[in-house]
Enzyme design. Structure first.
Site, mmCIF file in Angstrom:
data_model
loop_
_atom_site.group_PDB
_atom_site.id
_atom_site.type_symbol
_atom_site.label_atom_id
_atom_site.label_comp_id
_atom_site.label_asym_id
_atom_site.label_seq_id
_atom_site.Cartn_x
_atom_site.Cartn_y
_atom_site.Cartn_z
ATOM 1 N N LEU A 216 -28.439 16.044 38.583
ATOM 2 C CA LEU A 216 -27.348 15.390 37.851
ATOM 3 C C LEU A 216 -27.154 16.068 36.494
ATOM 4 C CD1 LEU A 216 -25.435 13.156 38.490
ATOM 5 C CD2 LEU A 216 -27.134 11.484 37.823
ATOM 6 N N HIS A 217 -26.606 17.280 36.499
ATOM 7 C CA HIS A 217 -26.401 18.038 35.260
ATOM 8 C C HIS A 217 -25.132 17.558 34.541
ATOM 9 C CE1 HIS A 217 -23.190 20.567 37.008
ATOM 10 N NE2 HIS A 217 -23.860 20.336 38.126
ATOM 11 N N ALA A 218 -24.820 18.168 33.417
ATOM 12 C CA ALA A 218 -23.749 17.651 32.555
ATOM 13 C C ALA A 218 -22.404 17.490 33.266
ATOM 14 C CB ALA A 218 -23.598 18.547 31.326
ATOM 15 N N GLU B 89 -20.058 20.870 44.742
ATOM 16 C CA GLU B 89 -20.582 22.171 44.326
ATOM 17 C C GLU B 89 -20.992 23.054 45.504
ATOM 18 O OE1 GLU B 89 -23.747 21.076 41.741
ATOM 19 O OE2 GLU B 89 -22.373 20.343 40.205
#
Lengths: 323, 89
Positions: free
Chosen positions: B14-16, B87
């Site tokens: 859960l990146h930015a 992604e």
């Protein structure tokens, strides 16, 4: 009483983490390294005197067992074979770890059993009394339950004010306003609250510390923008204000006589429900709420004083003769 | 109120930017949405909260949704996570 919603976490500590934490007490692992991942579940310690005398049912395996001069002298009165007989049933209880104090040399049987059962045997050069004090003190805070809540925590006049309410109600904007007025940010968005005895301490999660997010601006660093005096690492949570959109038929407190509280980790904290509407300057209202709390603590209760005066006037009016 | 456990399955966790997508979706609904890991709990409508979860790949997340449009909100958030935030890895 309302309860503050959040996620309660019970921190855990392995013997390995414990040894790292207490480098100041010069604690070393002497034997039983295979059991360093055992967990210490209680902040209290135990001296296993009764267990050494043969009474095993009162032993708490989840507590650190402290072996001081008394215990070791007692063990040394016995022959090696007897010591093994005394110690074996204690080790069978699955003790989290033993801590030998005062730099005492461990009896051979203690080392053998620790290795054989993978029970960590720790040693410290400090005296039992000092070890017990420090270990209890640090474990009490390290193992205290943590409540993680949505909200903003600000130090207002030295009082920890926790602002809660639904997303986009304006919690962060109110906090920013408070910071501009000279108050200090502890945490925006996620607040971690720990209970120690009768105190609730609020902090920010490590990653989040001193940051805020404001719609349209993104993530900002309050410490860099406003300087070190605009932030604080922790504060005691003493007042909770819930913001909500103004409801026409909302049942808002008009007198201030009912003192509502909200339960946080089992402790009652003064609580106010504050409606947000155009024309209501929330920042000023929050500041006044804190001033009023401080005033009440000094024994001055504006709402009660007012109603007392009203009561006196009503009574006086009754006594007046009819014209 | 409805709840469901979902596992973060994209490589970066859960990146930015992934968190920003999630927050954007949560904000389209009236329902309150919260995300819980075994470490902490965050409001899915606030970016800082979601980022602070620091949920890496394979972290189980409990999604709790409460409100009139809860079913649709849960379904969209679940789809986003399982779709690896679009992604592809």
């Amino acid at each position: 009483m309302k309860t503050l919603a959040g996620q309660e976490i019970h921190p855990r500590m392995s013997v390995h983490q414990f040894v790292d934490l207490f480098s100041s007490l010069r604690i070393h692992v002497t034997a039983g390294r295979g059991g360093l991942d055992r967990e210490i579940e209680s902040p209290r310690i135990q001296k296993p005197g009764l267990a050494l005398a043969g009474v095993h049912e009162y032993i708490h395996p989840e507590r650190i067992q402290i072996l001081g001069e008394t215990e070791i002298s007692y063990l040394n009165r016995w022959s090696g074979e007897d010591r093994l007989k005394i110690l074996q049933p204690i080790f069978e209880r699955g003790i989290c770890c033993f801590l030998l104090t005062k730099g005492l040399p461990p009896p051979e049987e203690l080392v053998t059993l620790a290795e054989g059962t993978d029970t960590p045997l720790l040693t410290s050069t400090e005296k039992s009394s000092l070890v017990i004090n420090q270990v209890t003190d640090v474990l009490m805070s390290a193992l205290a339950p943590v409540l993680s809540v949505h909200g903003v925590l600000v130090d207002v006049y030295g009082v920890g004010l926790l602002i809660i309410g639904r997303g986009s109600i304006g919690k962060s904007e109110s906090a920013l306003d408070l910071i501009v007025r000279g108050h200090r940010l502890v945490s925006d968005d996620v607040v971690e609250i720990r209970r120690q005895a009768d105190h609730l301490t609020g902090t920010a999660p490590e990653l989040l510390r001193y940051h805020m997010e404001l719609r349209g601006l993104g993530i900002i660093n309050i410490k860099e923008l406003f300087g070190v005096v605009a932030t604080r690492s922790q504060v005691e949570v003493e007042l909770v204000v819930e913001l909500e959109h103004w409801q026409e038929n909302g049942n808002y407190d008009r007198l201030g006589l009912d003192e509502l509280t909200i339960s946080i980790l089992g402790l009652p904290v003064p609580y106010l429900l504050m409606p947000v509407a155009p024309g209501r300057n929330i920042t000023i209202l929050l500041e006044v709420a804190v001033r009023n709390l401080l005033l009440k603590r000094k024994g001055i209760h504006s709402a009660k004083d007012f109603t007392r005066r009203l009561q006196q006037m009503l009574e006086a009016n009754v006594d007046e003769p009819e014209p | 109120m409805i709840r469901k456990e979902v596992t973060v399955c994209n490589r970066l966790g859960l990146h930015a930017r992934a968190a920003a997508k999630l927050v954007q979706i949560a904000n389209q609904f009236q329902a309150q949405v919260s995300l819980t890991t075994n470490q902490m709990c965050a409001d899915a409508k606030s970016i800082l909260g979601v980022l602070t979860l620091a949920a890496a790949k394979d972290t189980p997340l409990i999604i709790e949704v409460d409100g009139p449009d809860e079913a649709e909100a849960l379904s969209q958030i679940e789809h986003l996570i399982q779709d690896r935030f679009g992604e592809g890895e």
